[in-house]
Write an enzyme that holds these catalytic residues in place. Structure first.
Site, short mmCIF file in Angstrom:
data_model
loop_
_atom_site.label_atom_id
_atom_site.label_comp_id
_atom_site.label_asym_id
_atom_site.label_seq_id
_atom_site.Cartn_x
_atom_site.Cartn_y
_atom_site.Cartn_z
N LYS A 95 12.89 -9.95 -2.22
CA LYS A 95 12.30 -8.58 -2.08
C LYS A 95 11.50 -8.40 -1.08
O LYS A 95 10.15 -8.93 -1.35
CB LYS A 95 11.94 -7.97 -3.62
N GLY A 111 0.82 -10.13 -5.43
CA GLY A 111 0.32 -8.54 -5.21
C GLY A 111 -0.46 -8.09 -6.34
O GLY A 111 -1.38 -8.59 -6.84
N SER A 112 -0.18 -6.50 -6.68
CA SER A 112 -1.22 -5.89 -7.57
C SER A 112 -0.96 -6.16 -8.82
O SER A 112 0.13 -6.52 -9.32
CB SER A 112 -1.11 -4.44 -7.39
N GLY A 119 2.89 -6.52 -10.76
CA GLY A 119 3.14 -7.68 -11.48
C GLY A 119 3.31 -7.71 -12.70
O GLY A 119 4.14 -8.23 -13.39
N GLU A 143 1.00 -13.68 -9.36
CA GLU A 143 -0.31 -13.85 -9.20
C GLU A 143 -1.00 -12.23 -8.91
O GLU A 143 -0.17 -11.88 -7.73
CB GLU A 143 -0.40 -14.74 -7.88
N CYS A 170 -6.69 -13.07 -1.92
CA CYS A 170 -6.78 -13.01 -3.36
C CYS A 170 -7.93 -14.05 -3.86
O CYS A 170 -8.30 -13.90 -4.85
CB CYS A 170 -5.42 -13.62 -3.88
N GLU A 225 -10.92 -6.23 -9.80
CA GLU A 225 -10.91 -6.75 -8.41
C GLU A 225 -11.03 -5.32 -7.40
O GLU A 225 -10.02 -4.58 -7.91
CB GLU A 225 -9.48 -7.37 -8.02
P1 NAP Z 1 1.89 -4.22 -4.54
O1 NAP Z 1 1.60 -2.75 -4.43
O2 NAP Z 1 1.49 -4.82 -5.74
O3 NAP Z 1 3.23 -4.54 -4.01
C1 NAP Z 1 3.75 -5.83 -3.91
C2 NAP Z 1 5.34 -5.85 -4.23
O4 NAP Z 1 5.45 -5.31 -5.41
C3 NAP Z 1 5.93 -5.02 -3.05
O5 NAP Z 1 7.12 -5.46 -3.10
C4 NAP Z 1 6.13 -3.58 -3.95
O6 NAP Z 1 7.30 -2.86 -3.61
C5 NAP Z 1 6.61 -4.01 -5.39
N1 NAP Z 1 5.84 -2.90 -6.38
C6 NAP Z 1 4.93 -2.24 -6.19
N2 NAP Z 1 4.93 -1.42 -7.46
C7 NAP Z 1 5.75 -1.84 -7.92
C8 NAP Z 1 6.46 -1.53 -9.37
N3 NAP Z 1 5.78 -0.52 -10.29
N4 NAP Z 1 7.41 -2.12 -10.01
C9 NAP Z 1 7.93 -3.05 -9.48
N5 NAP Z 1 7.44 -3.36 -8.16
C10 NAP Z 1 6.64 -2.98 -7.53
O7 NAP Z 1 0.73 -4.84 -3.61
P2 NAP Z 1 0.47 -4.55 -2.03
O8 NAP Z 1 1.15 -3.33 -1.56
O9 NAP Z 1 0.56 -5.78 -1.49
O10 NAP Z 1 -1.25 -4.10 -2.23
C11 NAP Z 1 -1.77 -3.28 -3.09
C12 NAP Z 1 -2.76 -3.74 -4.05
O11 NAP Z 1 -2.31 -5.10 -4.54
C13 NAP Z 1 -3.97 -4.06 -3.10
O12 NAP Z 1 -4.72 -2.95 -2.89
C14 NAP Z 1 -4.75 -5.10 -3.79
O13 NAP Z 1 -5.37 -4.45 -4.90
C15 NAP Z 1 -3.56 -5.68 -4.70
N6 NAP Z 1 -3.05 -7.21 -3.94
C16 NAP Z 1 -3.59 -8.36 -4.39
C17 NAP Z 1 -3.43 -9.44 -3.95
C18 NAP Z 1 -3.89 -10.72 -4.34
O14 NAP Z 1 -3.62 -11.78 -4.06
N7 NAP Z 1 -4.77 -10.58 -5.63
C19 NAP Z 1 -2.64 -9.48 -2.71
C20 NAP Z 1 -2.09 -8.17 -2.14
C21 NAP Z 1 -2.20 -7.10 -2.87
P3 NAP Z 1 6.93 -1.41 -2.95
O15 NAP Z 1 5.74 -1.41 -1.89
O16 NAP Z 1 8.33 -1.30 -2.01
O17 NAP Z 1 6.87 -0.58 -3.93
#
Ligand code: NAP
Length: 530
Positions: free
Chosen positions: A185, A242-243, A247, A266, A303, A394
């Site tokens: 995805k 991701g978030s 997750g 993660e 991360c 975080e």
């Molecule tokens: P994200 O919002 O978690 O998105 C990652 C993936 O998950 C995307 O494909 C997203 O798809 C999907 N997703 C988002 N919300 C979802 C839900 N409710 N149900 C199912 N899938 C979902 O991460 P991001 O866009 O990379 O960044 C957002 C925040 O994540 C950052 O501000 C940070 O806090 C955190 N982050 C943490 C790390 C780490 O390694 N710790 C890395 C990256 C980001 P769509 O966008 O298409 O909805």
């Protein structure tokens, strides 16, 4: 810029049935890019999952050499994308080109590292206990065990590693190495990059005679396409970075299935750093330089970014603080990966400032680039930190919080109250480490990697790496998402009891045709069974 009209890659074919579209954007300027993509329909997603399930029946039996050839071919195809990959990825992520070139090399090298492990073959963890029919009161059976692939794996590309944790990144390499087809995805922040890499995988699959359906790539929203994918009955495991919110949503969806499946998500981590008294006295300027660089590396979008620094308040600590303030003040902000990520960052920073319990110790230099995050350093006391658990969450970006502790006991208490994180770092002399042995004992229960006299950013891809940690850093703290040990997230052990030789996998046959290391009646050996 050459426009791209992207579709789903379903096995070896492209499919464009979707009627909803999106476009990628340049995060540095906010300007739309000429890359348009259709979102996957439910039918397309089901079709990809069915094809993956069919492909698994063939691919699960592929030899180590066959799987290695596939991974090596992917590495060649990615390299042959040349500058086009770097250019497009730079436009979609605003990550600097040298960083992306390094990330591409890392992606290629991790594919090759898995290929090397597959060719050597011992990773399957073969165990053989030979039979003893004469044993009394009951005869002992012949038992032989090894790891086999779980089935089709859903991989969610990460925004902050568009190559190394995305379409052909660590999760995908581990799943292919384990014998599992992959459905990715795509992260909406870099769809054109994903499409290029996805097509490279398809070319490699065709060139090495892999089954159609071994790989698919889908565009769509996480809460629609992502959830549908995790709920699809053909999917047997999930890899995600991701978030916490996303997750946890995916993990909950997987747990609620008729057949629950493992989700290796993660999520967030504040990667605490502790400076012990003698190290603070001896090397505070060097630590201040290293810490400021680690917090702001890649605009803090790692991360393993250190979001918490703890030390005992005293004169050397105050000198350290001066050095750190100067270092931080000299660092410029930069563009963030997406407008959403910048919004989350600025909201969290505003919350910290308005909450009023913390001092702003330093601000970095502003940068006129749009979507720019300003580095900012906070300071508070151990008592305030203990009273406000939200301060331990975080904040993704170039920020960190210094906590000055009133005593050694307060340092230990802060450590004890930490939840799960990916890493913890301790700066200390040999004497410090002996005095604070208790701190090390606490930290090894809280994190996946303990770093001594270094910084947590920069995760080596190797056999011994653990990039994971107890919840809520990940949904399964028993695993790693970096390094060759990540293969075990996508395998399970199968034991064959009294199976005739001709029906055993080569890894478990008496004459050890692959020459691998095996645990034979409790001893590691490459010998045949006599
Ligand atoms: P994200 O919002 O978690 O998105 C990652 C993936 O998950 C995307 O494909 C997203 O798809 C999907 N997703 C988002 N919300 C979802 C839900 N409710 N149900 C199912 N899938 C979902 O991460 P991001 O866009 O990379 O960044 C957002 C925040 O994540 C950052 O501000 C940070 O806090 C955190 N982050 C943490 C790390 C780490 O390694 N710790 C890395 C990256 C980001 P769509 O966008 O298409 O909805």
């Amino acid at each position: 810029m050459i426009p791209i009209e992207g579709n789903q890659l379903i096995g070896f074919k492209e499919s464009g049935k979707g009627t909803e579209f999106f476009q990628s954007a340049n995060p540095a300027t906010g300007a739309p890019l000429p890359y348009h993509f259709a979102k996957a329909t439910a039918d397309e997603l089901n079709h990809a999952c069915e094809k993956a399930s069919e492909a698994f029946q063939q691919y699960r039996k592929a030899t180590g050499a066959t799987k290695a050839a596939f991974l090596e071919a992917i590495a060649v195809e990615i390299k042959s994308l040349g500058n086009q990959l770097i250019e497009i990825c730079n436009l979609e992520t605003a990550l600097p080109k040298p960083r992306l070139e390094g990330e591409r090399d890392r992606t290629v090298n991790q594919l090759l590292m898995f290929a090397g492990m597959l060719r050597e073959g011992s990773w399957v963890g073969a165990r053989i206990d030979t039979a003893n029919p004469a044993r009394t009161p009951l005869p002992k059976p012949d038992l032989r065990t090894m790891h086999l692939g779980l089935g089709p794996v859903a991989v969610f590309g990460a925004s902050n590693f568009p190559l190394a944790f995305s379409v052909a990144g660590g999760d995908t390499a581990a799943a292919f190495a384990a014998g599992c087809p992959v459905i990715v995805k795509v992260h909406e922040a870099h769809p054109a990059t994903s499409e290029l890499v996805g097509k490279a995988i398809v070319r490699a699959a065709k060139a090495t005679d892999m089954p159609d359906g071994i790989f698919s790539l889908l565009h769509g929203n996480g809460n629609v396409t992502g959830i549908q994918l995790v709920k699809n009955r053909h999917i047997k495991a999930v890899g995600f970075t991701g978030s916490f919110t996303a997750g946890k949503a995916l993990s909950d969806a997987a747990a609620q299935r008729h057949e629950p499946i493992p989700v290796y998500a993660e999520m967030g981590s504040i990667n605490p750093v502790f400076i012990l008294p003698r190290a603070m006295q001896a090397t505070s300027q060097k630590i201040a330089q290293g810490f400021a660089a680690s917090v702001t590396l890649g605009t803090g979008q790692f991360c393993t970014n250190p979001g918490l620094l703890v030390y005992e308040e005293n004169e050397p600590g105050r000198t350290f603080q001066k050095y750190l303030t100067i270092e931080f003040g000299n660092i410029s902000g930069g563009p963030m990966l997406t407008a959403n990520i910048l919004r989350s960052y600025t909201n969290a920073i505003t919350r910290h400032i308005t909450q009023g319990q913390m001092e702003v110790l330093a601000r970095g230099k502003d940068d006129p680039t749009q979507n720019c995050a300003l580095p900012i350093l906070f300071k508070t006391t151990g008592a305030v930190f203990a009273e406000h658990p939200a301060l331990a969450e975080e904040v993704f970006g170039p920020t960190s919080m210094i906590v000055s502790a009133a005593s050694r006991n307060e340092v230990l208490s802060i450590a004890r109250n930490l939840s799960g994180h990916l890493t913890a770092t301790v700066h200390g002399t040999d004497e410090d480490l002996a005095d604070y042995r208790e701190l090390l004992d606490i930290l090894e229960q809280k994190v996946g990697r303990v770093v001594i006299n270094g910084f947590p950013t920069g995760v080596e891809v190797s056999h011994a790496m653990v990039h994971g940690g107890p919840y809520p850093a990940t949904t399964d703290g028993r695993s790693t998402s970096v390094g060759t040990a990540s293969i075990f997230r996508f395998t399970r052990a199968v034991c064959y009891q009294n199976m005739p030789q001709g029906h055993l996998p080569a890894e478990l046959q008496d004459n050890n045709p692959l020459g691998i290391w095996r645990l034979l009646n409790g001893e590691q050996t490459r010998e045949s069974v006599k």
